[in-house]
Design a protein around this motif. Structure first.
Motif, PDB file in Angstrom:
ATOM      1  N   LEU A  46       0.854  -1.363   0.029  1.00 31.27           N
ATOM      2  CA  LEU A  46      -0.140  -0.007   0.221  1.00 31.27           C
ATOM      3  C   LEU A  46       0.854   1.194  -0.134  1.00 31.27           C
ATOM      4  N   TRP A  47       0.506   2.125  -0.562  1.00 31.45           N
ATOM      5  CA  TRP A  47       1.167   3.568  -0.714  1.00 31.45           C
ATOM      6  C   TRP A  47       0.125   4.511  -0.647  1.00 31.45           C
ATOM      7  N   SER A  48       0.553   5.625   0.101  1.00 32.85           N
ATOM      8  CA  SER A  48      -0.278   6.984   0.341  1.00 32.85           C
ATOM      9  C   SER A  48      -0.107   7.752  -1.142  1.00 32.85           C
ATOM     10  N   MET A  49      -1.011   8.189  -1.717  1.00 29.48           N
ATOM     11  CA  MET A  49      -1.092   8.806  -2.730  1.00 29.48           C
ATOM     12  C   MET A  49      -0.811  10.760  -2.451  1.00 29.48           C
ATOM     13  N   ALA A  50      -0.755  10.958  -1.213  1.00 26.26           N
ATOM     14  CA  ALA A  50      -0.785  12.349  -0.705  1.00 26.26           C
ATOM     15  C   ALA A  50       0.714  12.496  -0.845  1.00 26.26           C
ATOM     16  N   ASP A  51       1.578  11.750  -0.505  1.00 30.71           N
ATOM     17  CA  ASP A  51       3.037  11.955  -0.478  1.00 30.71           C
ATOM     18  C   ASP A  51       4.067  10.840  -1.099  1.00 30.71           C
TER      19      ASP A  51
END
Length: 176
Positions: A46-51
């Motif tokens: 999983l990756w945060s798309m914010a940063d």
């Protein structure tokens, strides 16, 4: 490496070093905040798309992850590997169930638009349905002439499309 480009200008906006070994499948959360990537090593990253920062790693499957899907309401994340599907609650990433019942690898997952049903498509030539409220298998099963590679619900949930390895596309009327 994942690279994001502005399609209007063809300019590279972000080149983030988001890596996973041989990504097999991808799914954005409905709010666009998270990207899930199933990989060849049996993990869901999983990756945060914010940063673009890495988040949790889920899975631990013994085989590659073939499909990942967020429910439209964002409450669930499902991933398939070989003949099983694991389901996590997205609020706390708790593994809530492991669904089994197919006799062949599960190639595709699709949540109904109301997030109440999960459809699973398998090489065993069937599409199975699972009730989200308790993750039980529903009695209805759709049989096909060849392995089923892909499933998708229509936006209103009345039709399920199933694409098969024999080149046929089936449209099934299903309950909303």
């Amino acid at each position: 490496v994942i690279t994001l480009c502005d399609l209007r200008s063809s300019r590279v906006e972000v080149a983030a070093a988001l890596t996973a070994p041989f990504v097999q499948c991808l799914s954005f959360s409905p709010d666009g905040a998270t990207l899930a990537a199933g990989d060849y090593n049996g993990l869901v990253n999983l990756w945060s798309m914010a940063d673009y920062s890495p988040g949790a790693t889920l899975g631990g499957f013994a085989n590659p992850v073939y499909a990942v899907a967020f429910s439209p309401d964002g409450a669930w994340l499902a991933a398939s590997s070989n003949r099983s599907v694991r389901v996590w609650r997205t609020a706390d990433l708790t593994l809530v169930d492991q669904l089994q019942g197919h006799a062949g690898p599960i190639h595709s997952l699709g949540f109904s638009p109301d997030s109440q049903t999960l459809a699973t498509a398998s090489e065993d030539r069937s599409v199975r349905f699972w009730r989200v409220s308790d993750w039980s298998a529903l009695p209805r099963q759709l049989e096909h002439r060849a392995g089923v590679a892909s499933v998708a619900y229509s936006p209103d949930g009345s039709t399920l499309a199933a694409g098969c390895h024999d080149g046929r596309l089936y449209l099934w009327r299903v309950a909303v």
